[in-house]
Scaffold this active site. Structure first.
Site, mmCIF file in Angstrom:
data_model
loop_
_atom_site.group_PDB
_atom_site.id
_atom_site.type_symbol
_atom_site.label_atom_id
_atom_site.label_comp_id
_atom_site.label_asym_id
_atom_site.label_seq_id
_atom_site.Cartn_x
_atom_site.Cartn_y
_atom_site.Cartn_z
ATOM 1 N N ASP A 138 0.850 -1.188 0.000
ATOM 2 C CA ASP A 138 0.000 0.000 0.000
ATOM 3 C C ASP A 138 0.890 1.244 0.000
ATOM 4 O O ASP A 138 1.884 1.316 0.726
ATOM 5 C CB ASP A 138 -0.919 0.000 1.227
ATOM 6 N N GLY A 186 -15.557 3.506 3.317
ATOM 7 C CA GLY A 186 -14.156 3.895 3.171
ATOM 8 C C GLY A 186 -13.483 3.393 1.916
ATOM 9 O O GLY A 186 -12.279 3.580 1.750
ATOM 10 N N GLN A 187 -14.245 2.745 1.015
ATOM 11 C CA GLN A 187 -13.613 2.311 -0.241
ATOM 12 C C GLN A 187 -13.307 3.521 -1.113
ATOM 13 O O GLN A 187 -14.198 4.358 -1.355
ATOM 14 C CB GLN A 187 -14.528 1.327 -0.994
ATOM 15 N N HIS A 205 -10.166 -5.202 -3.727
ATOM 16 C CA HIS A 205 -8.855 -5.444 -3.129
ATOM 17 C C HIS A 205 -9.029 -5.719 -1.650
ATOM 18 O O HIS A 205 -9.917 -5.176 -1.005
ATOM 19 C CB HIS A 205 -7.914 -4.245 -3.324
ATOM 20 N N HIS A 239 -7.011 -5.628 2.090
ATOM 21 C CA HIS A 239 -5.859 -5.084 2.817
ATOM 22 C C HIS A 239 -5.355 -6.175 3.753
ATOM 23 O O HIS A 239 -6.092 -6.605 4.644
ATOM 24 C CB HIS A 239 -6.274 -3.893 3.686
HETATM 25 P P1 AMP Z 1 -9.630 1.496 0.008
HETATM 26 O O1 AMP Z 1 -9.695 2.813 0.748
HETATM 27 O O2 AMP Z 1 -10.054 0.312 0.818
HETATM 28 O O3 AMP Z 1 -10.317 1.591 -1.346
HETATM 29 O O4 AMP Z 1 -8.086 1.235 -0.260
HETATM 30 C C1 AMP Z 1 -7.374 1.800 -1.307
HETATM 31 C C2 AMP Z 1 -5.940 1.739 -0.899
HETATM 32 O O5 AMP Z 1 -5.153 1.882 -2.052
HETATM 33 C C3 AMP Z 1 -5.530 2.868 0.074
HETATM 34 O O6 AMP Z 1 -5.054 2.284 1.283
HETATM 35 C C4 AMP Z 1 -4.445 3.613 -0.694
HETATM 36 O O7 AMP Z 1 -3.383 4.029 0.136
HETATM 37 C C5 AMP Z 1 -3.985 2.580 -1.716
HETATM 38 N N1 AMP Z 1 -3.451 3.120 -2.958
HETATM 39 C C6 AMP Z 1 -3.974 4.094 -3.731
HETATM 40 N N2 AMP Z 1 -3.196 4.305 -4.816
HETATM 41 C C7 AMP Z 1 -2.160 3.427 -4.715
HETATM 42 C C8 AMP Z 1 -1.009 3.139 -5.516
HETATM 43 N N3 AMP Z 1 -0.758 3.811 -6.648
HETATM 44 N N4 AMP Z 1 -0.158 2.166 -5.095
HETATM 45 C C9 AMP Z 1 -0.387 1.485 -3.948
HETATM 46 N N5 AMP Z 1 -1.455 1.702 -3.152
HETATM 47 C C10 AMP Z 1 -2.324 2.661 -3.524
#
Ligand code: AMP
Ligand code: ZN
Length: 112
Positions: free
Chosen positions: A30, A91-92, A98, A100
């Site tokens: 992340d 929070g998505q 994906h 975490h």
């Molecule tokens: P969510 O909030 O559950 O949709 O998670 C999206 C996650 O993607 C967040 O924790 C971001 O920090 C992560 N994220 C967004 N852009 C990138 C990227 N380019 N590379 C790696 N992680 C990312």
């Protein structure tokens, strides 16, 4: 899918810190880690969220969970969380399914 940041990472159009992959899934760190270990496990095909993935391609969801638990056992003492934020109000922020993988107990001390 156009304008999807995770599709762009999977296509190699945006860099990421690669961790591991299978036929169906890819794992990368992340970009804003919130725990000592914070890895994203992502299906290679675009699905909006984990609920949609579970109906459209259950085998890919199982593969994603297995990849995440393998990484957790490699990088942590084995205790981990697997979280799927589903929907904007939960929070998505990236609408490509994906999970975490987070852990507070790395196997190796983290270099400072
Ligand atoms: P969510 O909030 O559950 O949709 O998670 C999206 C996650 O993607 C967040 O924790 C971001 O920090 C992560 N994220 C967004 N852009 C990138 C990227 N380019 N590379 C790696 N992680 C990312
Ligand atoms: Zn996508």
């Amino acid at each position: 899918m156009q304008d999807c940041v995770f599709c762009k990472i999977i296509a190699g159009e945006i860099p990421s810190k690669f961790v591991d992959e299978t036929e169906h899934s890819v794992a990368f760190y992340d970009i804003s880690p919130r725990q000592p270990i914070h890895v994203l496990v992502v299906p290679k095909k675009h699905h909006t969220d984990v609920a949609q993935l579970s109906y459209a391609d259950p085998a890919a969801l199982v593969d994603l969970v297995q990849l995440g638990s393998k990484i957790a056992s490699e990088q942590s003492t084995g205790s981990f969380r697997l979280t799927f934020n589903t929907g904007a109000e939960a929070g998505q922020t990236v609408f490509h399914a994906h999970g975490h993988i987070t852990s507070t107990t790395p196997k190796e001390p983290i270099a400072k």
